[in-house]
Design a protein around this motif. Structure first.
Motif, PDB file in Angstrom:
ATOM      1  N   GLY A   5       0.798  -1.211   0.000  1.00 21.51           N
ATOM      2  CA  GLY A   5       0.000   0.000   0.000  1.00 21.51           C
ATOM      3  C   GLY A   5       0.835   1.268   0.000  1.00 21.51           C
ATOM      4  N   ILE A   6       0.170   2.384  -0.166  1.00 24.64           N
ATOM      5  CA  ILE A   6       0.797   3.705  -0.120  1.00 24.64           C
ATOM      6  C   ILE A   6       0.412   4.348   1.204  1.00 24.64           C
ATOM      7  CG2 ILE A   6       0.874   5.999  -1.189  1.00 24.64           C
ATOM      8  CD1 ILE A   6       0.129   4.570  -3.850  1.00 24.64           C
ATOM      9  N   ALA A   7       1.408   4.703   2.010  1.00 18.74           N
ATOM     10  CA  ALA A   7       1.182   5.260   3.350  1.00 18.74           C
ATOM     11  C   ALA A   7       1.147   6.784   3.295  1.00 18.74           C
ATOM     12  CB  ALA A   7       2.270   4.789   4.309  1.00 18.74           C
ATOM     13  N   VAL A   8       0.052   7.350   3.781  1.00 14.78           N
ATOM     14  CA  VAL A   8      -0.135   8.806   3.827  1.00 14.78           C
ATOM     15  C   VAL A   8      -0.565   9.177   5.245  1.00 14.78           C
ATOM     16  CG1 VAL A   8      -1.501  10.761   2.974  1.00 14.78           C
ATOM     17  CG2 VAL A   8      -0.785   8.945   1.389  1.00 14.78           C
ATOM     18  N   MET A   9       0.210  10.043   5.911  1.00 13.68           N
ATOM     19  CA  MET A   9      -0.193  10.451   7.255  1.00 13.68           C
ATOM     20  C   MET A   9      -1.422  11.342   7.187  1.00 13.68           C
ATOM     21  SD  MET A   9       1.770  12.540  10.302  1.00 13.68           S
ATOM     22  CE  MET A   9       2.955  11.245  10.726  1.00 13.68           C
ATOM     23  N   ALA A  10      -2.469  10.962   7.928  1.00 12.81           N
ATOM     24  CA  ALA A  10      -3.700  11.755   7.964  1.00 12.81           C
ATOM     25  C   ALA A  10      -3.531  12.962   8.881  1.00 12.81           C
ATOM     26  CB  ALA A  10      -4.859  10.894   8.460  1.00 12.81           C
ATOM     27  N   HIS A  11      -4.146  14.080   8.486  1.00 21.54           N
ATOM     28  CA  HIS A  11      -4.236  15.321   9.278  1.00 21.54           C
ATOM     29  C   HIS A  11      -3.118  15.497  10.315  1.00 21.54           C
ATOM     30  CE1 HIS A  11      -6.250  12.417  11.910  1.00 21.54           C
ATOM     31  NE2 HIS A  11      -7.274  12.356  11.083  1.00 21.54           N
ATOM     32  N   PRO A  12      -1.886  15.729   9.882  1.00 18.18           N
ATOM     33  CA  PRO A  12      -0.766  15.889  10.830  1.00 18.18           C
ATOM     34  C   PRO A  12      -1.000  16.971  11.874  1.00 18.18           C
ATOM     35  CG  PRO A  12       0.069  15.681   8.588  1.00 18.18           C
ATOM     36  CD  PRO A  12      -1.419  15.849   8.489  1.00 18.18           C
ATOM     37  N   GLY A  17      -5.677  15.491  -0.080  1.00 12.83           N
ATOM     38  CA  GLY A  17      -6.674  16.338   0.552  1.00 12.83           C
ATOM     39  C   GLY A  17      -7.948  15.566   0.792  1.00 12.83           C
ATOM     40  N   GLY A  18      -8.625  15.869   1.887  1.00 14.96           N
ATOM     41  CA  GLY A  18      -9.875  15.180   2.184  1.00 14.96           C
ATOM     42  C   GLY A  18     -10.673  15.896   3.257  1.00 14.96           C
ATOM     43  N   THR A  19     -11.979  15.760   3.173  1.00 18.26           N
ATOM     44  CA  THR A  19     -12.904  16.439   4.079  1.00 18.26           C
ATOM     45  C   THR A  19     -13.000  15.752   5.431  1.00 18.26           C
ATOM     46  OG1 THR A  19     -14.178  17.221   2.176  1.00 18.26           O
ATOM     47  CG2 THR A  19     -15.295  17.226   4.291  1.00 18.26           C
ATOM     48  N   ASP A  20     -12.607  14.468   5.487  1.00 12.01           N
ATOM     49  CA  ASP A  20     -12.813  13.681   6.708  1.00 12.01           C
ATOM     50  C   ASP A  20     -14.313  13.650   7.011  1.00 12.01           C
ATOM     51  OD1 ASP A  20     -12.237  12.108   8.883  1.00 12.01           O
ATOM     52  OD2 ASP A  20     -10.817  13.506   9.791  1.00 12.01           O
ATOM     53  N   PHE A  21     -15.074  13.365   5.988  1.00 18.83           N
ATOM     54  CA  PHE A  21     -16.535  13.438   6.043  1.00 18.83           C
ATOM     55  C   PHE A  21     -17.122  12.342   6.930  1.00 18.83           C
ATOM     56  CE2 PHE A  21     -20.665  12.059   4.320  1.00 18.83           C
ATOM     57  CZ  PHE A  21     -21.397  13.230   4.486  1.00 18.83           C
ATOM     58  N   HIS A  22     -18.009  12.770   7.873  1.00 18.86           N
ATOM     59  CA  HIS A  22     -18.759  11.848   8.721  1.00 18.86           C
ATOM     60  C   HIS A  22     -20.253  12.165   8.716  1.00 18.86           C
ATOM     61  CE1 HIS A  22     -14.718  11.275  10.483  1.00 18.86           C
ATOM     62  NE2 HIS A  22     -15.166  10.170  11.042  1.00 18.86           N
ATOM     63  N   GLY A  23     -20.693  13.129   7.906  1.00 19.44           N
ATOM     64  CA  GLY A  23     -22.062  13.621   8.030  1.00 19.44           C
ATOM     65  C   GLY A  23     -22.169  14.452   9.298  1.00 19.44           C
ATOM     66  N   TYR A  24     -23.288  14.310  10.025  1.00 25.79           N
ATOM     67  CA  TYR A  24     -23.452  15.098  11.256  1.00 25.79           C
ATOM     68  C   TYR A  24     -22.778  14.448  12.461  1.00 25.79           C
ATOM     69  CZ  TYR A  24     -27.445  11.924  12.081  1.00 25.79           C
ATOM     70  OH  TYR A  24     -28.246  10.819  12.250  1.00 25.79           O
ATOM     71  N   GLU A  52      -1.467  14.215   4.323  1.00 30.45           N
ATOM     72  CA  GLU A  52      -2.742  14.877   4.047  1.00 30.45           C
ATOM     73  C   GLU A  52      -2.569  16.378   4.296  1.00 30.45           C
ATOM     74  OE1 GLU A  52      -7.300  13.589   4.634  1.00 30.45           O
ATOM     75  OE2 GLU A  52      -6.154  13.742   6.500  1.00 30.45           O
ATOM     76  N   TYR A  53      -2.572  17.127   3.224  1.00 29.15           N
ATOM     77  CA  TYR A  53      -2.298  18.566   3.261  1.00 29.15           C
ATOM     78  C   TYR A  53      -3.573  19.377   3.491  1.00 29.15           C
ATOM     79  CZ  TYR A  53      -1.225  23.178   1.248  1.00 29.15           C
ATOM     80  OH  TYR A  53      -1.083  24.523   1.032  1.00 29.15           O
ATOM     81  N   ASN A  54      -4.562  19.134   2.649  1.00 23.80           N
ATOM     82  CA  ASN A  54      -5.797  19.918   2.698  1.00 23.80           C
ATOM     83  C   ASN A  54      -6.820  19.190   3.555  1.00 23.80           C
ATOM     84  OD1 ASN A  54      -7.221  22.202   2.076  1.00 23.80           O
ATOM     85  ND2 ASN A  54      -7.907  21.491   0.059  1.00 23.80           N
ATOM     86  N   HIS A  55      -6.983  19.664   4.794  1.00 25.50           N
ATOM     87  CA  HIS A  55      -7.862  18.996   5.772  1.00 25.50           C
ATOM     88  C   HIS A  55      -8.386  20.060   6.728  1.00 25.50           C
ATOM     89  CE1 HIS A  55      -8.937  16.679   9.403  1.00 25.50           C
ATOM     90  NE2 HIS A  55      -9.139  15.668   8.575  1.00 25.50           N
TER      91      HIS A  55
END
Length: 280
Positions: free
Chosen positions: A185-192, A241-248, A214-217
């Protein structure tokens, strides 16, 4: 390509189904999406199937919960394009079991002051691969103790500083990175920025243990983003980049597609993912 590479469905602690997330992603103008549920790959096949049906590019992914035991801080590691999903899931299952046991303990303690039942909580957790605080709090909200699932009452009861919190045992960040490498896999650190992990990011990048950050968070400040960019340029990391979407089910909710990959970066990730497939 416009890509949001950090989203959670109800297979972990999100509100929407995989299909809903992909469908709404297309509706808001995204070209590419990743379902990165916590510690489970259960959404990968449904995502591929539905994505192909509606013409949405899908990147397989997962968000792995780990700890840097040198500093005792949480570290979330995104893994994209794993080649051996079954081996990876075998590693992740230990985390799911530990989380399930901890959340059930928390729920039982909470029952001493709130008349919820395990059956009520399971109405919400049954679709997920594990029980989460959100499922417990949804049952609490149903009974009228709060009208906000993730809010003040959640912080008092079930957050890390809450009176009923039970610690979960997680693998070390180095164990997780070794497993990501083993499964190709490709390892990317989330929201540093969330866990103050810039120093760790640089250390892991220097050692060649991560391929991206993860740059755009929503929880990366402008200062943190500048630091991530500097490290990425120095060590040739991909910036996602990612929204880290969970809904409400979120302290500060953001709609799908609010945070996307910087221009050209998702193409780099896809190229690296395909290259890894060819070399496997």
């Amino acid at each position: 390509m416009k890509a949001d590479l950090h989203n959670h469905s109800f297979l972990s602690d999100g509100v929407l189904s995989v299909q809903d997330i992909i469908g709404y992603s297309k509706k808001v103008g995204l070209n590419c999406i990743a379902i990165t549920d916590h510690d489970t790959m259960a959404g990968v096949l449904p995502a591929y199937t539905f994505g192909e049906k509606i013409g949405m590019s899908i990147i397989p992914g997962v968000e792995i919960s780990t700890v840097n035991y040198e500093t005792n801080r949480s570290v979330h590691m995104l893994c994209y394009f794993p080649k051996d999903i079954f081996k990876l899931q075998g590693f992740l299952n230990k985390i799911l079991i530990n989380r399930e046991n901890a959340k059930r303990q928390m729920a039982k303690m909470l029952m001493s002051e709130c008349p919820i039942t395990m059956e009520h909580i399971e109405r919400y957790s049954c679709k997920s691969q594990s029980m989460y605080e959100t499922h417990i709090m949804q049952a609490v909200a149903d009974l009228g103790y709060t009208n906000v699932v993730i809010g003040k009452l959640y912080k008092e009861l079930l957050s890390k500083k809450g009176k009923y919190y039970v610690q979960i045992t997680y693998p070390s960040v180095y164990e997780a990175l070794e497993m990501i490498k083993e499964v190709g896999g490709i390892a990317v650190m989330a929201h540093p920025g969330q866990f103050d992990s810039i120093e760790l990011l640089e250390e892991l990048a220097r050692k060649g243990l991560v391929q991206g950050a993860e740059y755009n968070h929503p929880r990366n400040s402008e200062e943190v983003k500048k630091q991530i960019k500097d490290i990425a340029e120095r060590y040739n990391l991909i910036m996602t980049g990612g929204t880290d979407f969970h809904g409400y089910y979120s302290n500060s909710p953001h709609p799908i597609g609010s945070f996307t990959c910087p221009e050209g970066e998702v193409e780099k990730l896809i190229t690296l993912g395909h290259k890894a497939y060819e070399n496997k």
